[in-house]
Write a protein that holds these residues in place. Sequence first.
Motif, PDB file in Angstrom:
ATOM      1  N   ARG B 373       0.803  -1.232   0.000  1.00  0.00           N
ATOM      2  CA  ARG B 373       0.000   0.000   0.000  1.00  0.00           C
ATOM      3  C   ARG B 373       0.828   1.269   0.000  1.00  0.00           C
ATOM      4  NH1 ARG B 373      -1.332  -3.843   2.270  1.00  0.00           N
ATOM      5  NH2 ARG B 373      -3.042  -4.780   1.203  1.00  0.00           N
ATOM      6  N   GLY B 374       2.161   1.155   0.084  1.00  0.00           N
ATOM      7  CA  GLY B 374       2.984   2.356   0.029  1.00  0.00           C
ATOM      8  C   GLY B 374       4.112   2.339   1.029  1.00  0.00           C
ATOM      9  N   MET B 375       4.791   3.488   1.081  1.00  0.00           N
ATOM     10  CA  MET B 375       6.021   3.526   1.864  1.00  0.00           C
ATOM     11  C   MET B 375       5.751   3.378   3.358  1.00  0.00           C
ATOM     12  SD  MET B 375       8.986   6.405   1.983  1.00  0.00           S
ATOM     13  CE  MET B 375       9.166   6.570   0.234  1.00  0.00           C
ATOM     14  N   LEU B 376       6.500   2.505   3.989  1.00  0.00           N
ATOM     15  CA  LEU B 376       6.366   2.223   5.425  1.00  0.00           C
ATOM     16  C   LEU B 376       7.693   2.531   6.092  1.00  0.00           C
ATOM     17  CD1 LEU B 376       5.131   0.980   7.983  1.00  0.00           C
ATOM     18  CD2 LEU B 376       5.801  -1.252   7.100  1.00  0.00           C
ATOM     19  N   TYR B 377       7.656   3.525   6.987  1.00  0.00           N
ATOM     20  CA  TYR B 377       8.877   4.028   7.614  1.00  0.00           C
ATOM     21  C   TYR B 377       8.926   3.626   9.089  1.00  0.00           C
ATOM     22  CZ  TYR B 377      11.666   7.735   9.917  1.00  0.00           C
ATOM     23  OH  TYR B 377      12.537   8.441  10.693  1.00  0.00           O
ATOM     24  N   HIS B 378      10.082   3.151   9.527  1.00  0.00           N
ATOM     25  CA  HIS B 378      10.324   2.851  10.945  1.00  0.00           C
ATOM     26  C   HIS B 378      11.568   3.614  11.412  1.00  0.00           C
ATOM     27  CE1 HIS B 378       8.198  -1.297  11.482  1.00  0.00           C
ATOM     28  NE2 HIS B 378       7.657  -0.661  10.470  1.00  0.00           N
ATOM     29  N   ARG B 379      11.547   4.032  12.690  1.00  0.00           N
ATOM     30  CA  ARG B 379      12.738   4.625  13.303  1.00  0.00           C
ATOM     31  C   ARG B 379      12.862   4.081  14.717  1.00  0.00           C
ATOM     32  NH1 ARG B 379      11.203   9.933  14.836  1.00  0.00           N
ATOM     33  NH2 ARG B 379      11.002   9.094  16.925  1.00  0.00           N
ATOM     34  N   TYR B 380      14.048   3.640  15.088  1.00  0.00           N
ATOM     35  CA  TYR B 380      14.276   3.138  16.443  1.00  0.00           C
ATOM     36  C   TYR B 380      15.506   3.792  17.042  1.00  0.00           C
ATOM     37  CZ  TYR B 380      11.120  -0.532  14.914  1.00  0.00           C
ATOM     38  OH  TYR B 380      10.042  -1.196  14.422  1.00  0.00           O
ATOM     39  N   SER B 381      15.414   4.103  18.346  1.00  0.00           N
ATOM     40  CA  SER B 381      16.601   4.501  19.086  1.00  0.00           C
ATOM     41  C   SER B 381      16.851   3.422  20.125  1.00  0.00           C
ATOM     42  CB  SER B 381      16.386   5.843  19.793  1.00  0.00           C
ATOM     43  OG  SER B 381      16.180   6.859  18.837  1.00  0.00           O
ATOM     44  N   MET B 382      18.121   3.139  20.394  1.00  0.00           N
ATOM     45  CA  MET B 382      18.432   2.123  21.402  1.00  0.00           C
ATOM     46  C   MET B 382      19.690   2.439  22.176  1.00  0.00           C
ATOM     47  SD  MET B 382      19.281  -0.776  18.657  1.00  0.00           S
ATOM     48  CE  MET B 382      20.943  -1.219  18.263  1.00  0.00           C
ATOM     49  N   ARG B 383      19.787   1.785  23.360  1.00  0.00           N
ATOM     50  CA  ARG B 383      20.984   1.915  24.182  1.00  0.00           C
ATOM     51  C   ARG B 383      22.029   0.927  23.694  1.00  0.00           C
ATOM     52  NH1 ARG B 383      17.210   2.331  28.817  1.00  0.00           N
ATOM     53  NH2 ARG B 383      17.630   0.157  29.332  1.00  0.00           N
ATOM     54  N   ASP B 384      23.215   0.998  24.285  1.00  0.00           N
ATOM     55  CA  ASP B 384      24.300   0.141  23.779  1.00  0.00           C
ATOM     56  C   ASP B 384      24.053  -1.347  24.023  1.00  0.00           C
ATOM     57  OD1 ASP B 384      24.626   0.217  26.480  1.00  0.00           O
ATOM     58  OD2 ASP B 384      26.662   1.068  26.461  1.00  0.00           O
ATOM     59  N   ASP B 385      23.148  -1.685  24.987  1.00  0.00           N
ATOM     60  CA  ASP B 385      22.832  -3.109  25.200  1.00  0.00           C
ATOM     61  C   ASP B 385      21.690  -3.574  24.292  1.00  0.00           C
ATOM     62  OD1 ASP B 385      20.632  -1.858  26.261  1.00  0.00           O
ATOM     63  OD2 ASP B 385      20.663  -2.942  28.174  1.00  0.00           O
ATOM     64  N   GLY B 386      21.209  -2.707  23.403  1.00  0.00           N
ATOM     65  CA  GLY B 386      20.152  -3.093  22.472  1.00  0.00           C
ATOM     66  C   GLY B 386      18.745  -2.873  22.997  1.00  0.00           C
ATOM     67  N   THR B 387      18.611  -2.213  24.166  1.00  0.00           N
ATOM     68  CA  THR B 387      17.265  -1.917  24.671  1.00  0.00           C
ATOM     69  C   THR B 387      16.691  -0.724  23.918  1.00  0.00           C
ATOM     70  OG1 THR B 387      17.898  -2.698  26.848  1.00  0.00           O
ATOM     71  CG2 THR B 387      15.911  -1.328  26.725  1.00  0.00           C
ATOM     72  N   ILE B 388      15.478  -0.871  23.396  1.00  0.00           N
ATOM     73  CA  ILE B 388      14.863   0.198  22.604  1.00  0.00           C
ATOM     74  C   ILE B 388      14.352   1.295  23.531  1.00  0.00           C
ATOM     75  CG2 ILE B 388      12.901   0.720  21.080  1.00  0.00           C
ATOM     76  CD1 ILE B 388      13.341  -2.123  19.942  1.00  0.00           C
ATOM     77  N   THR B 389      14.690   2.530  23.212  1.00  0.00           N
ATOM     78  CA  THR B 389      14.243   3.652  24.041  1.00  0.00           C
ATOM     79  C   THR B 389      13.162   4.473  23.338  1.00  0.00           C
ATOM     80  OG1 THR B 389      16.020   5.021  23.133  1.00  0.00           O
ATOM     81  CG2 THR B 389      16.471   3.874  25.216  1.00  0.00           C
ATOM     82  N   ASP B 390      13.066   4.362  22.035  1.00  0.00           N
ATOM     83  CA  ASP B 390      12.079   5.149  21.290  1.00  0.00           C
ATOM     84  C   ASP B 390      11.792   4.448  19.970  1.00  0.00           C
ATOM     85  OD1 ASP B 390      10.537   7.646  20.893  1.00  0.00           O
ATOM     86  OD2 ASP B 390      11.911   7.950  19.224  1.00  0.00           O
ATOM     87  N   ALA B 391      10.513   4.460  19.557  1.00  0.00           N
ATOM     88  CA  ALA B 391      10.136   3.831  18.283  1.00  0.00           C
ATOM     89  C   ALA B 391       9.128   4.716  17.581  1.00  0.00           C
ATOM     90  CB  ALA B 391       9.527   2.461  18.541  1.00  0.00           C
ATOM     91  N   SER B 392       9.253   4.810  16.255  1.00  0.00           N
ATOM     92  CA  SER B 392       8.282   5.562  15.465  1.00  0.00           C
ATOM     93  C   SER B 392       7.948   4.759  14.213  1.00  0.00           C
ATOM     94  CB  SER B 392       8.864   6.923  15.073  1.00  0.00           C
ATOM     95  OG  SER B 392       7.969   7.602  14.216  1.00  0.00           O
ATOM     96  N   ILE B 393       6.655   4.631  13.920  1.00  0.00           N
ATOM     97  CA  ILE B 393       6.206   3.874  12.742  1.00  0.00           C
ATOM     98  C   ILE B 393       5.240   4.759  11.966  1.00  0.00           C
ATOM     99  CG2 ILE B 393       4.903   1.852  11.957  1.00  0.00           C
ATOM    100  CD1 ILE B 393       5.770   0.431  14.536  1.00  0.00           C
TER     101      ILE B 393
END
Lengths: 265, 470
Positions: B373-393
């Motif tokens: 259906r079209g462009m799908l954008y994701h953004r993730y921020s994470m700490r150095d151990d790989g824990t996600i601190t922020d997500a945007s879809i």
Amino acid sequence: MSAEPDHRARRPKLAVWKFASCDGCQLTLLDCEDELLGIAENMEISYFLEASSAPGPGPYDLSLVEGSVTTQHDAERIQHIRNVSSRLVTIGACATAGGVQALRNYADVAEFLAVVYARPDYIETLATSTPISAHVPVDFELRGCPIDRGQLIEVIVAFLAGRTPNVPAHSVCFECKRRGNVCVTVAHGTPCLGPVTHSGCGALCPTYGRGCYGCFGPSNSTNFGAFIPLLRRDGMNTLDVVRVLRTFNTAAPEFDAASRKELRQ
Amino acid sequence: MTDHTSKVLRVGALARVEGEGALYLCLQDGEVAEARLAIYEPPRFFEAFLRGRSYREPPDITARVCGICPVAYQMSACRAIEDACGVVVGGQLAALRRLLYCGEWIESQTLHIYLLHAPDFLGADSATDLARTHHADVERGLRLKQAGNAIVELLGGRAIHPINARLGGFHRLPTPSELRPLAEQLRRARDDAAATARWVADFDFPDAGCDHDLLALAEPGTYAIESGTPTVMISPSGAGLPADTNRALPTRTFDVCEFDDHVVETQVPHSTALHSRLDGHRHLTGTLARYAISGRWLSPIALEAAQDAGLGNPREGAVCRNPFRSIVVRAIEVLYAVDEALRIIDAYEPTPRACVDVPPRAGTGYGATEAPRGMLYHRYSMRDDGTITDASIVPPTAQNQGAIEHDLLRLVQERLGSGQPTDAELAFLCEKAIRNHDPCISCSAHFLNLTVLREGRSASIRDGGRDSQR
């Protein structure tokens, strides 16, 4: 030719309903490519808005319900659906165990709203995501995130034959043994939820070399006292264990209780 | 009394779309004052509960945003997280990801063509209704859809929420002997896809245009699916031309990490989906946008089918801005995806490892791919151990909502200019206009409610078993 309309008029009426969900479980019905036209011969697909723009009036003989209850409006709507349905079957982890959206049950929903929406006041939502059985009596629950196509057809065929669906409640381990898979935990030390997870997927994840992540929810007999030490042995800490139990079937009573106990320790 | 001052038309449950929505039309003095597509799919809070999860989890978890396009969620999540970790997946693993995505394109686009959209052109309520008059066509559609599902099932484990995709590649690779029977099925599917393009090309299409900026990924040399650079083709009015101009207009690009600077989401009171604007303008993403931007890179068989179907030659700058003809463009994309899947299978050579390592590191990563259906954008921020601190879809339907409302406004205004339509006629016209865009409302946060106000009272159409009060 003249007999056909009478036959059609007697076909049981099927309805498909949606609550908070991804649409994947009702899509499973459309994914029955080899059986879909056969199902439509044997049942009148009366109410299925994803597939038809001509919804028929109730009452319905079989209602398939997808999704969980997350708004006051939906809590009222499910009562109406129960009233117009002879048999009500939930399809999938959302309708059966609250779905992944039940992760809000552990959180402050006002804070969740603020993360996603600039104007939380525009959004109506309940603080919880609950399974259909928390609101109305359910005749059968089909597990899975998503449900299995073969099991869905079994539920429909069993309904048409007037018998109970043959959907075993044992664990994924049984399916793994039947497929002849090498146990990923025993052979590779991979954490796997297979021993506590309801069968139905055909032991898909272990077949592809990864540990089961529990998308069919708890099996009919679970022994977390023996199981969690196994996860720890394979390298999972408390938060890892809680996270793996709190994913797609987080509100299933067994997974919920085990994750709460884990956090207390 | 034929002259009415003000009316509101409300469609109670939009059918043959994916997700839950309602339509609200406000008409005043014979003019459309407002057309609102209200998405009332209850919010599920993915971006909120991804915080605190492991960076390895979004491909499995975000697949659950949408059962119709789970692979798109998995691939955008993988790209964004791999970007944060400084990993690029190439070679055969990237080719297999594209193959998996081709599978989803084939099954999802075919679902839309045969089960959701074609009934509009042939006077049927559903595909099962259509099967009474066009049995062989519906069977062909189901067979083609099954071929797409077969790819996703082999590579992904199952058609809905596949389990085999992971950061860095796959859990397990297919063997060449597993791909052989799939190639046989796809060769038949290629004939079915070509027949589909011929079938839909003969439907009766109203004249229409769309005056939106078009946004799609571009990757010169190939029809962009799982990677590429965000590319904007300006709207006809931006070039001083009429909305139905069917030739390519100038484009500009931006880096995917600048997506948030260009595509800005705003919230509107009537919807749980966020609306977005592209550099302040209304924009459309999806089939028509992709074809305008990548059409020149179609494979020869798809290029020939496009011209035979009356779409012109995209290598000579032909584009399609008639939303009703999106079904034809979609059929061309299916043919391309089948052909591309066969090409990838023919070129496949197993590699020693099913995935590359993706070690965690602190930072932010960006990823966009072309969902059906079209462009799908994701953004993730994470700490150095790989824990996600922020997500945007940012899903495609939220981006398209403004463009769909604009199409509705134009079409209803045109219809009002040619007589006095009944509420049912207006409702059907609006539903068709919405289905042109194959909105996946589940992604945004299923059904459409249409409300029309006539002479101060409102009429509600097709509420089925649901309460019309929202």
